[in-house]
Design an enzyme around this catalytic site. Structure first.
Site, mmCIF file in Angstrom:
data_model
loop_
_atom_site.group_PDB
_atom_site.id
_atom_site.type_symbol
_atom_site.label_atom_id
_atom_site.label_comp_id
_atom_site.label_asym_id
_atom_site.label_seq_id
_atom_site.Cartn_x
_atom_site.Cartn_y
_atom_site.Cartn_z
ATOM 1 N N LYS A 34 2.946 0.382 19.922
ATOM 2 C CA LYS A 34 4.311 0.274 19.451
ATOM 3 C C LYS A 34 5.246 0.963 20.445
ATOM 4 C CE LYS A 34 6.532 0.263 14.898
ATOM 5 N NZ LYS A 34 6.467 0.752 13.503
ATOM 6 N N GLU A 85 2.405 -1.183 -3.226
ATOM 7 C CA GLU A 85 3.279 -0.756 -4.323
ATOM 8 C C GLU A 85 2.600 -0.862 -5.684
ATOM 9 O OE1 GLU A 85 5.807 -2.285 -0.919
ATOM 10 O OE2 GLU A 85 4.098 -3.067 -2.058
ATOM 11 N N ARG A 93 7.910 -5.457 -6.351
ATOM 12 C CA ARG A 93 6.558 -5.918 -6.050
ATOM 13 C C ARG A 93 5.522 -5.347 -7.006
ATOM 14 N NH1 ARG A 93 5.863 -7.558 -0.478
ATOM 15 N NH2 ARG A 93 3.974 -6.333 -0.281
#
Length: 592
Positions: free
Chosen positions: A246, A331, A359
């Site tokens: 990243k 979640e 969610r």
């Protein structure tokens, strides 16, 4: 930039000699850095997928072959190579390009994404459709290793692995990061594969029916392209394990990928100023409160679904590591896990964005509220969020929470009230949520004490006549301004549920007209709760409900978006004048 400027679609990319792709990658990476520095946006994730993006479009016949980008915040390079380079200066601005894939933006955006872990399911659907239609097109899902931590990704893997005829490729972009460092046993397994500590034949993916290949250096086009070509030539579900970094190519982002995950405008030569900010945001108020309450109560456990930085848990994680749990992008698990803690006498606090709590709605109802478990929800990013747009806006939590039995829902109007509401929610022996917006509030400094507010009670903040404005949360400030202009009473309702029905009835008795104002969907929202309370009491009064319209509100400046929705002071006053004409005499409300 001559080479990049000649690429206006993937066909032009595929016409390039392989030897020129390295130069293209350098130019694309520089273009992305310069663009995001000017507009703000997701930087580190996009720098990390430059070579992967080029290789995918070089090998696969897009848009005939489908590429689905999971979450989608690593798709800027994809946008550039698919004809949107000259529009990138409009990124995440009103009327400009979205920060995520959108089907209405390009035929190359075959599926809209912005929430995590959806790409595998969508690509599986596309692969099955191709099979049923007799088409040989491929479906490719590009998923970060963090995205694989969600249950939905496992559901799709389980479903896909039993059909050996599907042309489905899952590219696992393994960089060891979500926004924060990736967590969990799956990330450990991927790291073991990448390090050669586990032989590929023993891969979890092979056990699920996927042909596994890799790991491949995701920044080496000479390794990536042959690996993708081999995958394209094979039938059946496949996983290609690609290892990337990243922030690749920009040293500051490589060393601080979390800081450079999402940025505002900055000078690439100077970098992002870590910690340079104005007055504290609501997220900071929550983070301070969480540490203070944890010091006071050893039963407190802080839970986040992969949003440590965004939800303000960094300091808590350092001070109370044994009571800090990052469950990954999961979640649903986060809520039922919190329920398990609660039944054993612990005091879980779930820090979650409004858009992500959606969610886990079944777990909220079935596992927490139905059993009336003592779980506190810190509901961040409630209301419009600006540049991230419709996918991240917290517009629906009032409507979807207030209908759930046993739920308590409060809306904070300023920072000091937010802290007191969090304490009130924490001390309530059942599920309770405090919603607060993104960014800073009006600047009301919270007190150090862990005080509560009167449960289920609103407060009159301005005395007027004729019209009463019932404001919820951050809509109090513009409502006070509008109320001063109109000579109206203004009330800080504080609680959406339980609604202060006695106060509503009293206001209806003393005023001719009522107005509700909320930064949430007006359909089923707080205004609807007021209407229900009036109906239950047999009271008839004109009621104007102001809130967000029945539409998805796209990206743009938050203040401008609120103004366009009529939720600034001028808009509130104008709507009231239009509904209750200023030139008509106000009725005297002396009976119900």
């Amino acid at each position: 930039m001559d080479l990049l400027e000649a690429i206006n679609d993937p066909a032009a990319l595929r016409a390039l000699p392989r030897a020129r792709l390295e130069m293209l990658a350098r130019q694309l990476r520089r273009f992305l850095l310069d663009t995001v520095a000017r507009t703000g946006g997701h930087l580190a994730s996009n720098l990390g997928t430059v070579e992967l993006t080029i290789a995918l479009h070089y090998v696969f016949a897009t848009p005939h072959d489908r590429i689905v980008w999971d979450v989608g915040h690593q798709s800027y390079g994809h946008k550039v190579l698919t004809g949107r380079r000259t529009q990138m200066h409009t990124l995440r601005q009103a009327g400009g390009l979205s920060g995520f894939p959108r089907r209405c933006e390009s035929v190359h955006d075959c599926f809209g994404t912005a929430h995590s872990s959806t790409a595998l399911s969508a690509a599986l659907g596309m692969a099955l459709a191709a099979k049923l239609q007799g088409d040989d097109r491929h479906a490719v899902a590009v998923c970060g290793d963090g995205a694989l931590s969600a249950g939905m990704a496992f559901e799709a893997l389980n479903n896909a692995g039993v059909d050996p005829s599907l042309r489905l490729l899952v590219v696992v972009n393994h960089n060891g990061m979500s926004i924060s460092p990736a967590v969990g046993a799956l990330d450990r397994h991927l790291s073991d594969l990448a390090a050669g500590r586990v032989r590929p034949g023993a891969s979890l993916f092979e056990a699920l029916g996927f042909a596994y290949a890799g790991p491949v250096d995701g920044h080496d086009l000479d390794a990536l392209i042959p690996a993708l070509e081999a995958a394209r030539g094979r039938a059946g579900p496949q996983v290609l394990h690609v290892v990337t970094r990243k922030g690749k190519g920009y040293a500051r982002a490589e060393t601080a990928p979390t800081l450079y995950h999402g940025t505002g405008r900055f000078d690439p030569a100077q970098g992002v100023a870590d910690g340079a900010r104005g007055r504290p945001a609501y997220t900071d108020v929550f983070g301070d409160w969480l540490c203070d309450m944890a010091a006071h109560d050893p039963r407190l456990v802080g839970i986040t679904p992969a949003m440590r930085e965004g939800s303000g848990l960094v300091r808590f994680a350092r001070r109370f590591p044994d009571r800090y749990v990052d469950v990954g992008i999961a979640e649903q698990h986060a809520l039922t896990f919190a329920g398990g803690l609660a039944v054993e006498g612990m005091k879980p606090v779930v820090a979650i964005y409004s858009t992500f709590l959606q969610r886990a709605y079944d777990q909220l109802i079935h596992d927490v509220a139905r059993q009336n478990l003592d779980v506190t929800f810190a509901l961040d990013r409630a209301g419009l969020v600006g540049a991230d747009g419709a996918t991240h806006a917290g517009n629906y939590d009032i409507a979807y929470l207030r209908c759930v039995p046993n739920m308590v829902l409060m809306a904070a109007s300023d920072e000091a009230e937010c802290r007191r509401m969090l304490t009130t929610a924490y001390r309530h022996p059942g599920p309770a949520a405090v919603r607060y917006p993104r960014g800073p509030g009006p600047g009301i400094v919270p007190a150090a004490e862990l005080d509560t507010i009167p449960f289920g009670r609103g407060e009159v903040r301005r005395r007027g006549s004729g019209i009463a404005i019932l404001a919820f949360g951050p809509m109090l400030a513009p409502s006070l301004d509008a109320g001063a202009e109109l000579g109206a009473t203004v009330v800080n309702m504080r609680f959406v549920k339980p609604l202060d029905a006695d106060l509503v009835a009293a206001l209806a008795r003393d005023h001719a007209q009522l107005v509700t104002v909320e930064e949430g969907a007006v359909m089923g929202g707080a205004g609807a709760a007021v209407a229900e309370a009036l109906a239950a009491a047999g009271i008839q009064r004109p009621l104007l409900m102001l809130g967000l319209p029945d539409m998805f509100i796209e990206h743009g400046d938050p203040a401008a978006l609120l103004g366009a929705a009529g939720l600034d002071a001028a808009g509130i006053a104008a709507a009231i004048r239009q509904r209750y004409r200023a030139d008509a005499p106000l009725l005297v409300a002396n009976s119900s």
